[in-house]
Every structure is written in structure tokens, then in C-alpha cells.
Design a protein around this motif. Structure first.
Motif, PDB file in Angstrom:
ATOM      1  N   ILE A 174       9.981  15.328 -18.172  1.00  0.00           N
ATOM      2  CA  ILE A 174       9.181  14.671 -17.132  1.00  0.00           C
ATOM      3  C   ILE A 174       9.919  13.463 -16.574  1.00  0.00           C
ATOM      4  N   VAL A 175      10.472  12.623 -17.459  1.00  0.00           N
ATOM      5  CA  VAL A 175      11.222  11.446 -17.005  1.00  0.00           C
ATOM      6  C   VAL A 175      12.416  11.878 -16.153  1.00  0.00           C
ATOM      7  N   GLN A 176      13.144  12.884 -16.613  1.00  0.00           N
ATOM      8  CA  GLN A 176      14.321  13.346 -15.868  1.00  0.00           C
ATOM      9  C   GLN A 176      13.937  13.911 -14.505  1.00  0.00           C
ATOM     10  N   GLY A 177      12.861  14.671 -14.455  1.00  0.00           N
ATOM     11  CA  GLY A 177      12.428  15.226 -13.171  1.00  0.00           C
ATOM     12  C   GLY A 177      12.076  14.138 -12.171  1.00  0.00           C
ATOM     13  N   LEU A 178      11.380  13.114 -12.631  1.00  0.00           N
ATOM     14  CA  LEU A 178      11.030  12.012 -11.742  1.00  0.00           C
ATOM     15  C   LEU A 178      12.266  11.224 -11.319  1.00  0.00           C
ATOM     16  N   ALA A 179      13.207  11.031 -12.244  1.00  0.00           N
ATOM     17  CA  ALA A 179      14.426  10.290 -11.915  1.00  0.00           C
ATOM     18  C   ALA A 179      15.257  11.026 -10.876  1.00  0.00           C
ATOM     19  N   ARG A 180      15.306  12.342 -10.954  1.00  0.00           N
ATOM     20  CA  ARG A 180      16.086  13.110  -9.985  1.00  0.00           C
ATOM     21  C   ARG A 180      15.451  13.053  -8.602  1.00  0.00           C
ATOM     22  N   TRP A 181      14.124  12.894  -8.552  1.00  0.00           N
ATOM     23  CA  TRP A 181      13.456  12.686  -7.269  1.00  0.00           C
ATOM     24  C   TRP A 181      13.764  11.304  -6.713  1.00  0.00           C
ATOM     25  N   ALA A 182      13.799  10.296  -7.581  1.00  0.00           N
ATOM     26  CA  ALA A 182      13.923   8.916  -7.124  1.00  0.00           C
ATOM     27  C   ALA A 182      15.286   8.602  -6.518  1.00  0.00           C
ATOM     28  N   GLY A 183      16.361   9.201  -7.069  1.00  0.00           N
ATOM     29  CA  GLY A 183      17.700   8.876  -6.584  1.00  0.00           C
ATOM     30  C   GLY A 183      17.872   9.049  -5.091  1.00  0.00           C
ATOM     31  N   PRO A 184      17.554  10.220  -4.536  1.00  0.00           N
ATOM     32  CA  PRO A 184      17.696  10.401  -3.086  1.00  0.00           C
ATOM     33  C   PRO A 184      16.744   9.531  -2.261  1.00  0.00           C
ATOM     34  N   HIS A 185      15.723   8.939  -2.903  1.00  0.00           N
ATOM     35  CA  HIS A 185      14.796   8.057  -2.201  1.00  0.00           C
ATOM     36  C   HIS A 185      15.161   6.583  -2.383  1.00  0.00           C
ATOM     37  N   GLY A 186      16.388   6.314  -2.785  1.00  0.00           N
ATOM     38  CA  GLY A 186      16.857   4.937  -2.896  1.00  0.00           C
ATOM     39  C   GLY A 186      16.695   4.334  -4.277  1.00  0.00           C
ATOM     40  N   GLY A 187      16.232   5.110  -5.242  1.00  0.00           N
ATOM     41  CA  GLY A 187      16.069   4.592  -6.600  1.00  0.00           C
ATOM     42  C   GLY A 187      17.404   4.356  -7.276  1.00  0.00           C
ATOM     43  N   ARG A 188      17.503   3.262  -8.001  1.00  0.00           N
ATOM     44  CA  ARG A 188      18.700   2.961  -8.771  1.00  0.00           C
ATOM     45  C   ARG A 188      18.362   2.550 -10.206  1.00  0.00           C
ATOM     46  N   ARG A 189      17.166   2.006 -10.401  1.00  0.00           N
ATOM     47  CA  ARG A 189      16.763   1.562 -11.733  1.00  0.00           C
ATOM     48  C   ARG A 189      15.356   2.081 -12.012  1.00  0.00           C
ATOM     49  N   THR A 190      14.989   2.091 -13.275  1.00  0.00           N
ATOM     50  CA  THR A 190      13.698   2.629 -13.662  1.00  0.00           C
ATOM     51  C   THR A 190      13.103   1.802 -14.793  1.00  0.00           C
ATOM     52  N   TYR A 191      11.778   1.720 -14.821  1.00  0.00           N
ATOM     53  CA  TYR A 191      11.089   1.016 -15.899  1.00  0.00           C
ATOM     54  C   TYR A 191       9.916   1.863 -16.369  1.00  0.00           C
ATOM     55  N   LEU A 192       9.454   1.580 -17.556  1.00  0.00           N
ATOM     56  CA  LEU A 192       8.237   2.174 -18.092  1.00  0.00           C
ATOM     57  C   LEU A 192       7.663   1.216 -19.123  1.00  0.00           C
ATOM     58  N   GLU A 193       6.439   1.474 -19.557  1.00  0.00           N
ATOM     59  CA  GLU A 193       5.767   0.629 -20.529  1.00  0.00           C
ATOM     60  C   GLU A 193       5.372   1.470 -21.734  1.00  0.00           C
ATOM     61  N   VAL A 194       5.463   0.881 -22.914  1.00  0.00           N
ATOM     62  CA  VAL A 194       5.135   1.616 -24.134  1.00  0.00           C
ATOM     63  C   VAL A 194       4.695   0.625 -25.202  1.00  0.00           C
ATOM     64  N   LEU A 195       3.682   1.005 -25.962  1.00  0.00           N
ATOM     65  CA  LEU A 195       3.259   0.193 -27.094  1.00  0.00           C
ATOM     66  C   LEU A 195       4.330   0.206 -28.171  1.00  0.00           C
ATOM     67  N   LEU A 196       4.617  -0.955 -28.726  1.00  0.00           N
ATOM     68  CA  LEU A 196       5.626  -1.049 -29.773  1.00  0.00           C
ATOM     69  C   LEU A 196       5.272  -0.148 -30.958  1.00  0.00           C
ATOM     70  N   GLU A 197       3.979   0.043 -31.209  1.00  0.00           N
ATOM     71  CA  GLU A 197       3.553   0.867 -32.340  1.00  0.00           C
ATOM     72  C   GLU A 197       3.720   2.366 -32.093  1.00  0.00           C
ATOM     73  N   ASN A 198       3.993   2.758 -30.853  1.00  0.00           N
ATOM     74  CA  ASN A 198       4.193   4.171 -30.525  1.00  0.00           C
ATOM     75  C   ASN A 198       5.644   4.538 -30.822  1.00  0.00           C
TER      76      ASN A 198
END
Length: 312
Positions: free
Chosen positions: A264-288
Motif C-alpha cells: 500500500i505504501v509503495q503504491g501510494l509513493a509511486r503515484w506521488a512521484g509524478p505529482h511532485g512528491g519527493r518526501r513522505t511522512y506517516l504517523e504510528v504509535l510507538l507501541e505498535n
């Protein structure tokens, strides 16, 4: 660089490389991640997700190169970017401080984001926040970066942990060339989420306000993977400037530990590149710990941590 294809081989797939090759009128270099290698074809994926398939006969030299170090992140900018990537249903401002309300669904959608100058003393800004939330029958909450000046100031004025039993939330970041590899599964990308997407994203009924929050960003995309006739993994991506925000990742219990979240992350990243994306962030609980391990393997690193505070 020495010799055709230099020293790169199939063992170097996934590593950054530079490949010099012939083009009409001369030579050019391609820098990116080696996506595939055969004796006849070298495939390099650029940071913007462009894939270059280079005939081996045209390669004059190639070699692996070190990973590009993550540039220092502007934490204040990223702090605000995360809010823009998943906007609340209702917003208001106290100076630069952002008040958010979304009928109580999620902490992010119903908390004060103290970034920048509130334009008034902090105590007065907090009083306005308390009024804002009480008018909406919501508990006053502030999302604060752990250890920030705002964290210390708000605590000093009597605000306390809203979720003392919960671990810190980590905001992690990396560059797209770490995560835009070819997914191991077919990832469906849609501009609007389907009923099947929502069914996979939630246990039970979808909160009434959720579609307004999830679909409210100016540029968002909804990813899913279907196996055995059903959607078993979903996620959401949003673009804010050159940042891709990834959230709402969920994999059905019986399909976990198969790399579906990574896909899922890779699919979204491949979409973002041609739309000007260069960096990515996400949020996650430390306990996860399982999610933390996945994101760390993909190259994500901690930018900052946050917690929720509430008035007494």
C-alpha cells in the motif's frame, strides 16, 4: 565506473545506482534505485517514480552509490503539513494556532495544533480553545510535540495528559526513492473510496463524519489490495506541496504479515512521484511494534513525537 554495467548485478536490486549509457548524440547518467537487472536490461527507478529501462548494450558504466541521507526536516513545517493533509471538518484560528473540530472523530481532527505565534498570551489562547471545544461539546485537547516550547508552556498552565495510558505517536519521514519500489501485489488507486474500501478500513459502521475528514483534502488518493475476491488492505495518501502523507493503513487480520501494508505504501509513493512528491511522512504509535518494524525497514525515520494534553 568501469566496464559495461560496472559492478552491478541482480544482487544490487533495491540499492541506489548510477548508470551511464548511450543516447542519440552522446551519453547520459541515470541515478536511482535498481529495480531489476538481467544480462540484457537494466531497470532504474528515479526518485520521481519514473522507470528507466536501459538496454545492457547501451550501458558504458555503472556502479552502486551510497543511500542519499535524509535532509534535515523543518519540524514546524511538517507539524502543520500533517494537519493540511488530513483537514478537520471545522477549523478556526487563534493567531497562527489552529483549532480543529470533527464531531469527536479522532484526536487529530478534534484538537488544538499550537504552531507559530498565537498572537496573544498563551493562557488567553488556551482559554479561547477551551471555549471553542466546549461550545461543540468536545473535550479541550491540544496536540503537542513532545519537548517543544508549547508542550512546556501548556503543561505549566495546568493542562495534563489526555491519554496517559497511550504511548507517544511518532511522525516518521523519508524520501520517496526509499519507498516507491514495485509492490508485490496489485494496488488499486482511486480518487474516491468505494464502499469496499470503507468496509475494510473500519470495524462496524463508518462514523458519519469520517468521509468528510478522509475525503476532504485537496489532493487525496485511496489505495486497496483485493485478494480472494475481497478488499483485504487499504490506505490513504494525500499531497501537500512535495509531501506525501500516508495514513488509514489497515490490513485484515487473516492477511497480516504478508507485506500488504508495504505494498500500500509503495503504491501510494509511486503515484506521488509524478505529482511532485519527493518526501513522505506517516504517523504510528510507538507501541505498535509490527508497524514500526515495517516502516523502519522502508527507510522511515523519526521526525518528532506528539501527545495530547487536556485542560483539567
Amino acid at each position: 565506473m568501469s566496464g559495461p554495467q560496472g559492478g552491478i548485478r541482480a544482487r544490487d536490486i533495491g540499492h541506489r545506482v548510477v548508470v551511464r549509457h548511450r543516447i542519440p548524440g552522446g551519453l547520459t547518467d541515470v541515478i536511482g534505485v535498481l529495480q531489476a537487472w538481467t544480462p540484457d536490461l537494466v531497470t532504474v527507478r528515479h526518485a520521481d517514480s519514473t522507470v528507466h529501462e536501459i538496454p545492457a548494450a547501451d550501458v558504458t558504466a555503472a556502479k552502486t552509490i551510497p543511500e542519499m541521507p535524509l535532509r534535515p526536516v523543518d519540524v514546524d513545517q511538517l507539524f502543520l503539513t500533517t494537519a493540511l493533509g488530513r483537514p478537520a471538518v471545522e477549523t478556526a484560528y487563534v493567531g497562527h494556532w489552529l483549532l480543529r473540530a470533527s464531531s469527536g472523530w479522532t484526536g487529530r481532527g478534534n484538537s488544538l495544533l499550537p504552531v507559530g505565534d498565537p498572537g496573544v498570551p498563551v493562557a488567553d489562547a488556551l482559554d479561547q480553545a477551551v471555549t471553542f471545544y466546549r461550545e461543540r461539546r468536545l473535550p479541550p485537547q491540544a496536540l503537542v510535540r513532545v519537548g517543544s516550547p508549547q508542550d512546556h508552556e501548556i503543561r505549566a498552565l495546568g493542562w495534563v495528559e489526555a491519554r496517559p495510558e497511550q504511548s507517544d505517536v511518532l511522525v516518521m519521514h523519508t524520501t520517496l526513492d526509499h519507498v516507491n519500489g514495485l509492490p508485490a501485489y496489485d494496488v488499486q488507486l482511486d480518487e474516491a473510496p468505494s464502499d469496499a474500501w470503507y468496509a475494510a478500513a473500519f470495524d462496524g459502521p463508518v462514523p458519519e463524519v469520517a468521509p468528510k475528514v478522509l475525503e476532504g483534502a485537496p489532493k487525496a488518493l485511496f489505495a486497496s489490495v483485493a485478494l480472494d475476491g475481497a478488499v483485504v488492505a487499504v490506505g490513504r495518501g494525500s499531497m501537500t506541496g512535495h509531501w506525501l502523507g500516508v495514513d488509514a493503513i489497515r490490513v485484515s487480520d487473516s492477511y497480516r504479515r504478508r507485506g500488504l501494508g508495504t505494498a500500500i505504501v509503495q503504491g501510494l509513493a509511486r503515484w506521488a512521484g509524478p505529482h511532485g512528491g519527493r518526501r513522505t511522512y506517516l504517523e504510528v504509535l510507538l507501541e505498535n511494534t509490527a508497524a514500526m518494524a515495517t516502516y523502519t525497514r522502508l527507510g522511515y525515520q523519526e521526525a518528532y513525537r506528539y501527545r495530547y494534553l487536556t485542560s483539567r
